[in-house]
Design a protein around this motif. Structure first.
Motif, PDB file in Angstrom:
ATOM      1  N   UNK A   1       0.819  -1.205   0.000  1.00 10.22           N
ATOM      2  CA  UNK A   1       0.000   0.000   0.000  1.00 10.22           C
ATOM      3  C   UNK A   1       0.855   1.258   0.000  1.00 10.22           C
ATOM      4  N   UNK A   2       2.037   1.204  -0.541  1.00  6.56           N
ATOM      5  CA  UNK A   2       2.976   2.321  -0.498  1.00  6.56           C
ATOM      6  C   UNK A   2       2.548   3.502  -1.355  1.00  6.56           C
ATOM      7  N   UNK A   3       1.833   3.280  -2.424  1.00  4.29           N
ATOM      8  CA  UNK A   3       1.449   4.379  -3.289  1.00  4.29           C
ATOM      9  C   UNK A   3       0.505   3.916  -4.360  1.00  4.29           C
ATOM     10  N   UNK A   4       0.106   4.851  -5.256  1.00  2.00           N
ATOM     11  CA  UNK A   4      -0.883   4.514  -6.275  1.00  2.00           C
ATOM     12  C   UNK A   4      -0.443   3.404  -7.209  1.00  2.00           C
ATOM     13  N   UNK A   5       0.843   3.296  -7.481  1.00  2.00           N
ATOM     14  CA  UNK A   5       1.296   2.250  -8.385  1.00  2.00           C
ATOM     15  C   UNK A   5       1.260   0.879  -7.718  1.00  2.00           C
ATOM     16  N   UNK A   6       1.114   0.857  -6.379  1.00  2.00           N
ATOM     17  CA  UNK A   6       1.103  -0.408  -5.659  1.00  2.00           C
ATOM     18  C   UNK A   6      -0.195  -1.176  -5.872  1.00  2.00           C
ATOM     19  N   UNK A   7      -1.296  -0.479  -6.093  1.00  2.00           N
ATOM     20  CA  UNK A   7      -2.600  -1.133  -6.254  1.00  2.00           C
ATOM     21  C   UNK A   7      -2.764  -1.592  -7.699  1.00  2.00           C
ATOM     22  N   UNK A   8      -2.145  -2.699  -8.004  1.00  2.00           N
ATOM     23  CA  UNK A   8      -2.189  -3.234  -9.363  1.00  2.00           C
ATOM     24  C   UNK A   8      -2.956  -4.548  -9.331  1.00  2.00           C
ATOM     25  N   UNK A   9      -4.034  -4.645 -10.119  1.00  2.00           N
ATOM     26  CA  UNK A   9      -4.763  -5.908 -10.099  1.00  2.00           C
ATOM     27  C   UNK A   9      -3.918  -7.034 -10.684  1.00  2.00           C
ATOM     28  N   UNK A  10      -4.059  -8.209 -10.114  1.00  2.00           N
ATOM     29  CA  UNK A  10      -3.371  -9.388 -10.634  1.00  2.00           C
ATOM     30  C   UNK A  10      -4.276 -10.012 -11.694  1.00  2.00           C
ATOM     31  N   UNK A  11      -3.900  -9.901 -12.942  1.00  2.00           N
ATOM     32  CA  UNK A  11      -4.722 -10.424 -14.029  1.00  2.00           C
ATOM     33  C   UNK A  11      -4.509 -11.927 -14.141  1.00  2.00           C
ATOM     34  N   UNK A  12      -5.523 -12.671 -13.789  1.00  2.00           N
ATOM     35  CA  UNK A  12      -5.507 -14.123 -13.927  1.00  2.00           C
ATOM     36  C   UNK A  12      -5.675 -14.444 -15.415  1.00  2.00           C
ATOM     37  N   UNK A  13      -5.010 -15.482 -15.886  1.00  2.00           N
ATOM     38  CA  UNK A  13      -5.127 -15.845 -17.305  1.00  2.00           C
ATOM     39  C   UNK A  13      -5.881 -17.158 -17.498  1.00  2.00           C
ATOM     40  N   UNK A  14      -6.309 -17.760 -16.409  1.00  2.00           N
ATOM     41  CA  UNK A  14      -7.074 -18.999 -16.471  1.00  2.00           C
ATOM     42  C   UNK A  14      -8.491 -18.706 -15.984  1.00  2.00           C
ATOM     43  N   UNK A  15      -9.476 -18.875 -16.856  1.00  2.00           N
ATOM     44  CA  UNK A  15     -10.859 -18.533 -16.525  1.00  2.00           C
ATOM     45  C   UNK A  15     -11.360 -19.322 -15.325  1.00  2.00           C
ATOM     46  N   UNK A  16     -11.101 -20.617 -15.285  1.00  2.00           N
ATOM     47  CA  UNK A  16     -11.590 -21.436 -14.177  1.00  2.00           C
ATOM     48  C   UNK A  16     -10.987 -21.004 -12.838  1.00  2.00           C
ATOM     49  N   UNK A  17      -9.703 -20.673 -12.830  1.00  2.00           N
ATOM     50  CA  UNK A  17      -9.081 -20.179 -11.606  1.00  2.00           C
ATOM     51  C   UNK A  17      -9.706 -18.857 -11.188  1.00  2.00           C
ATOM     52  N   UNK A  18      -9.996 -18.002 -12.178  1.00  2.00           N
ATOM     53  CA  UNK A  18     -10.644 -16.729 -11.885  1.00  2.00           C
ATOM     54  C   UNK A  18     -12.020 -16.911 -11.276  1.00  2.00           C
ATOM     55  N   UNK A  19     -12.789 -17.852 -11.810  1.00  2.00           N
ATOM     56  CA  UNK A  19     -14.125 -18.140 -11.278  1.00  2.00           C
ATOM     57  C   UNK A  19     -14.024 -18.615  -9.828  1.00  2.00           C
TER      58      UNK A  19
ATOM     59  N   UNK B   1     -12.484  -6.351  -7.633  1.00  2.00           N
ATOM     60  CA  UNK B   1     -12.774  -7.321  -8.676  1.00  2.00           C
ATOM     61  C   UNK B   1     -11.726  -8.417  -8.722  1.00  2.00           C
ATOM     62  N   UNK B   2     -12.109  -9.514  -9.304  1.00  2.00           N
ATOM     63  CA  UNK B   2     -11.148 -10.518  -9.750  1.00  2.00           C
ATOM     64  C   UNK B   2     -11.019 -10.268 -11.243  1.00  2.00           C
ATOM     65  N   UNK B   3      -9.824  -9.936 -11.679  1.00  2.00           N
ATOM     66  CA  UNK B   3      -9.607  -9.593 -13.078  1.00  2.00           C
ATOM     67  C   UNK B   3      -9.024 -10.781 -13.835  1.00  2.00           C
ATOM     68  N   UNK B   4      -9.615 -11.039 -14.996  1.00  2.00           N
ATOM     69  CA  UNK B   4      -9.193 -12.154 -15.840  1.00  2.00           C
ATOM     70  C   UNK B   4      -8.940 -11.618 -17.237  1.00  2.00           C
ATOM     71  N   UNK B   5      -7.788 -11.930 -17.779  1.00  2.00           N
ATOM     72  CA  UNK B   5      -7.472 -11.548 -19.156  1.00  2.00           C
ATOM     73  C   UNK B   5      -7.305 -12.815 -19.977  1.00  2.00           C
TER      74      UNK B   5
END
Length: 75
Positions: free
Chosen positions: A3-21, A64-68
């Motif tokens: 939580x050090x700064x604005x760049x710290x809040x980066x969503x982790x983009x999951x690439x596996x749909x089932x894991x994201x679900x 959110x849970x982000x999935x790409x």
């Protein structure tokens, strides 16, 4: 997540749909699914202009849970 700064809040983009679900269910969060392709100009624009905004990154990481999904690899 740091939580050090604005760049710290980066969503982790999951690439596996089932894991994201599974993660979305576990966390009780909605999913944001981005379908993209390396050749898609609008996809690159979303990544560089929208998803690069600190406020957007923060809100996505917190709510959110982000999935790409790569449209060429994940038909």
């Amino acid at each position: 997540m740091n939580a050090a700064g604005p760049s710290a809040a980066v969503p982790a983009w999951e690439t596996d749909l089932q894991k994201g679900v599974l993660l979305a269910r576990e966390l009780g969060r909605p999913m944001l699914i981005q379908v993209s392709a390396s050749w898609c100009g609008y996809c690159r624009k979303m990544k560089s202009e929208v998803f690069a905004e600190p406020g957007i990154r923060r809100d996505l990481a917190r709510g959110f849970v982000t999935v790409e999904l790569d449209a060429d690899r994940n038909r």
